[in-house]
Design a protein around this motif. Structure first.
Motif, PDB file in Angstrom:
ATOM      1  N   ARG A 180      -0.817  -2.443   2.010  1.00 46.56           N
ATOM      2  CA  ARG A 180      -1.152  -3.067   2.921  1.00 46.56           C
ATOM      3  C   ARG A 180      -2.699  -3.053   2.996  1.00 46.56           C
ATOM      4  N   LEU A 181      -3.487  -4.037   2.853  1.00 45.82           N
ATOM      5  CA  LEU A 181      -5.549  -3.466   4.047  1.00 45.82           C
ATOM      6  C   LEU A 181      -4.429  -4.013   5.031  1.00 45.82           C
ATOM      7  N   LEU A 182      -5.561  -3.049   6.061  1.00 43.59           N
ATOM      8  CA  LEU A 182      -4.880  -3.506   7.349  1.00 43.59           C
ATOM      9  C   LEU A 182      -6.386  -4.461   7.859  1.00 43.59           C
ATOM     10  N   GLU A 193      -2.019   5.879   6.276  1.00 45.90           N
ATOM     11  CA  GLU A 193      -3.230   5.394   6.502  1.00 45.90           C
ATOM     12  C   GLU A 193      -4.999   6.419   6.332  1.00 45.90           C
ATOM     13  N   SER A 194      -5.429   4.979   5.257  1.00 46.83           N
ATOM     14  CA  SER A 194      -6.489   5.276   4.417  1.00 46.83           C
ATOM     15  C   SER A 194      -7.684   4.202   4.970  1.00 46.83           C
ATOM     16  N   LEU A 195      -8.898   4.983   5.215  1.00 43.81           N
ATOM     17  CA  LEU A 195     -10.341   4.917   5.315  1.00 43.81           C
ATOM     18  C   LEU A 195     -11.322   5.108   4.265  1.00 43.81           C
ATOM     19  N   CYS A 196     -12.035   4.064   3.956  1.00 48.02           N
ATOM     20  CA  CYS A 196     -12.679   4.237   3.337  1.00 48.02           C
ATOM     21  C   CYS A 196     -14.190   3.626   3.277  1.00 48.02           C
ATOM     22  N   LYS A 197     -15.715   4.239   3.609  1.00 57.05           N
ATOM     23  CA  LYS A 197     -15.977   3.886   3.790  1.00 57.05           C
ATOM     24  C   LYS A 197     -17.833   4.451   3.335  1.00 57.05           C
ATOM     25  N   VAL A 200     -23.213  -1.374   4.810  1.00 52.93           N
ATOM     26  CA  VAL A 200     -21.599  -0.806   4.882  1.00 52.93           C
ATOM     27  C   VAL A 200     -20.548  -1.119   5.386  1.00 52.93           C
ATOM     28  N   ARG A 201     -19.713  -0.901   5.106  1.00 51.02           N
ATOM     29  CA  ARG A 201     -18.307  -1.415   4.660  1.00 51.02           C
ATOM     30  C   ARG A 201     -17.412  -0.478   4.387  1.00 51.02           C
ATOM     31  N   GLU A 202     -16.685  -0.835   4.891  1.00 53.49           N
ATOM     32  CA  GLU A 202     -15.965  -0.275   5.382  1.00 53.49           C
ATOM     33  C   GLU A 202     -14.489  -0.826   4.836  1.00 53.49           C
ATOM     34  N   ALA A 203     -12.951   0.580   5.034  1.00 53.15           N
ATOM     35  CA  ALA A 203     -11.541  -0.557   5.142  1.00 53.15           C
ATOM     36  C   ALA A 203     -10.488   0.490   5.275  1.00 53.15           C
ATOM     37  N   ARG A 204      -9.510  -0.116   5.857  1.00 51.99           N
ATOM     38  CA  ARG A 204      -8.659   0.872   5.937  1.00 51.99           C
ATOM     39  C   ARG A 204      -7.105  -0.098   5.493  1.00 51.99           C
ATOM     40  N   ALA A 205      -6.198   0.850   4.963  1.00 49.38           N
ATOM     41  CA  ALA A 205      -4.957   0.190   4.575  1.00 49.38           C
ATOM     42  C   ALA A 205      -4.140   1.117   4.889  1.00 49.38           C
ATOM     43  N   GLU A 206      -2.430   0.401   4.845  1.00 50.18           N
ATOM     44  CA  GLU A 206      -1.439   1.355   4.786  1.00 50.18           C
ATOM     45  C   GLU A 206      -0.262   1.356   4.270  1.00 50.18           C
ATOM     46  N   ALA A 207       0.669   2.545   3.996  1.00 48.32           N
ATOM     47  CA  ALA A 207       1.690   2.823   2.834  1.00 48.32           C
ATOM     48  C   ALA A 207       3.096   3.248   4.238  1.00 48.32           C
ATOM     49  N   PHE A 208       3.920   2.848   4.116  1.00 50.58           N
ATOM     50  CA  PHE A 208       5.590   3.985   4.314  1.00 50.58           C
ATOM     51  C   PHE A 208       6.006   3.803   3.098  1.00 50.58           C
ATOM     52  N   ILE A 209       6.955   5.670   3.400  1.00 53.19           N
ATOM     53  CA  ILE A 209       7.954   5.804   2.008  1.00 53.19           C
ATOM     54  C   ILE A 209       8.847   6.040   3.335  1.00 53.19           C
ATOM     55  N   SER A 210      10.108   5.487   3.258  1.00 51.50           N
ATOM     56  CA  SER A 210      11.762   5.430   3.144  1.00 51.50           C
ATOM     57  C   SER A 210      11.403   7.240   3.162  1.00 51.50           C
ATOM     58  N   MET A 211      12.886   7.667   3.463  1.00 58.40           N
ATOM     59  CA  MET A 211      13.645   8.909   2.805  1.00 58.40           C
ATOM     60  C   MET A 211      14.816   9.178   3.900  1.00 58.40           C
ATOM     61  N   ASN A 212      15.852  10.036   3.542  1.00 58.17           N
ATOM     62  CA  ASN A 212      16.486  10.454   4.230  1.00 58.17           C
ATOM     63  C   ASN A 212      16.132  11.294   5.687  1.00 58.17           C
ATOM     64  N   MET A 244     -10.509  -1.569  -2.218  1.00 58.05           N
ATOM     65  CA  MET A 244      -9.420  -1.214  -3.570  1.00 58.05           C
ATOM     66  C   MET A 244      -9.382   0.157  -3.680  1.00 58.05           C
ATOM     67  N   GLU A 245     -10.491   0.816  -3.000  1.00 59.21           N
ATOM     68  CA  GLU A 245      -9.769   2.220  -3.027  1.00 59.21           C
ATOM     69  C   GLU A 245      -9.223   3.243  -1.799  1.00 59.21           C
ATOM     70  N   ALA A 246      -9.549   2.292  -0.607  1.00 55.48           N
ATOM     71  CA  ALA A 246      -8.325   2.332   0.582  1.00 55.48           C
ATOM     72  C   ALA A 246      -6.933   1.903   0.309  1.00 55.48           C
TER      73      ALA A 246
END
Length: 158
Positions: A143-145, A100-104, A25-37, A113-115
């Motif tokens: 980034r990978l969390l 935030e993503s979670l792939c499993k 079983v393999r799992e990964a979580r990643a995140e990104a941010f987008i800034s705006m007005n 890479m999928e996350a």
């Protein structure tokens, strides 16, 4: 330091042979941010965007991107993902959206890479949908969390 796995003895790009690995079983979580007005974010939150529900579209795009990572990243394996989650959170105090993503899966190779692809494409989709309103949005902190499973074990970002 561990050696690069996608480079062979001749220094050439090489897809790793995972056929001898155990399924885990393999799992990964990643995140990104987008800034705006603040106004752009408020338009998204209020659902007043003329292109429709920005978060729903970005979520679907992120899920679809995770499923197709192997077509985008040359040396990635095609994977049978068993779970993909993409969550978007508006952060009005900083005028950002956190993705935030979670792939499993149960398989022979990881899903980092999928996350990462899921959050990246979700952020790009938000940019695409909102660029008519604001062109200077910034995508950052991709980034990978966390990842678990496989030979390298459990990783949690600091």
């Amino acid at each position: 330091m561990t050696e690069f796995t996608h480079i062979n003895q001749n220094g050439e790009a090489n897809m790793v042979d995972v056929s001898g690995k155990q399924d885990t079983v393999r799992e990964a979580r990643a995140e990104a941010f987008i800034s705006m007005n603040a106004e752009t974010l408020q338009m998204i939150i209020a659902g007043n965007h003329h292109k429709g529900d920005v978060f729903a579209t970005a979520r679907i795009a992120g899920i679809q991107a995770a499923k197709r990572t192997w077509e985008l990243i040359p040396l990635c394996h095609p994977l049978l993902l068993s779970k993909i989650e993409v969550n978007l959170t508006a952060l009005p105090e900083t005028h950002q959206v956190r993705i935030e993503s979670l792939c499993k899966l149960t398989g022979k190779t990881g899903v980092e890479m999928e996350a990462l692809t899921a959050v990246s494409v979700a952020a790009l989709t938000i940019y695409d949908m909102c660029k008519a309103v604001q062109k200077d949005m910034v995508i950052s902190q991709v980034r990978l969390l966390e990842k678990c499973g496989g030979k390298s074990g459990h990783f949690i970002a600091a």
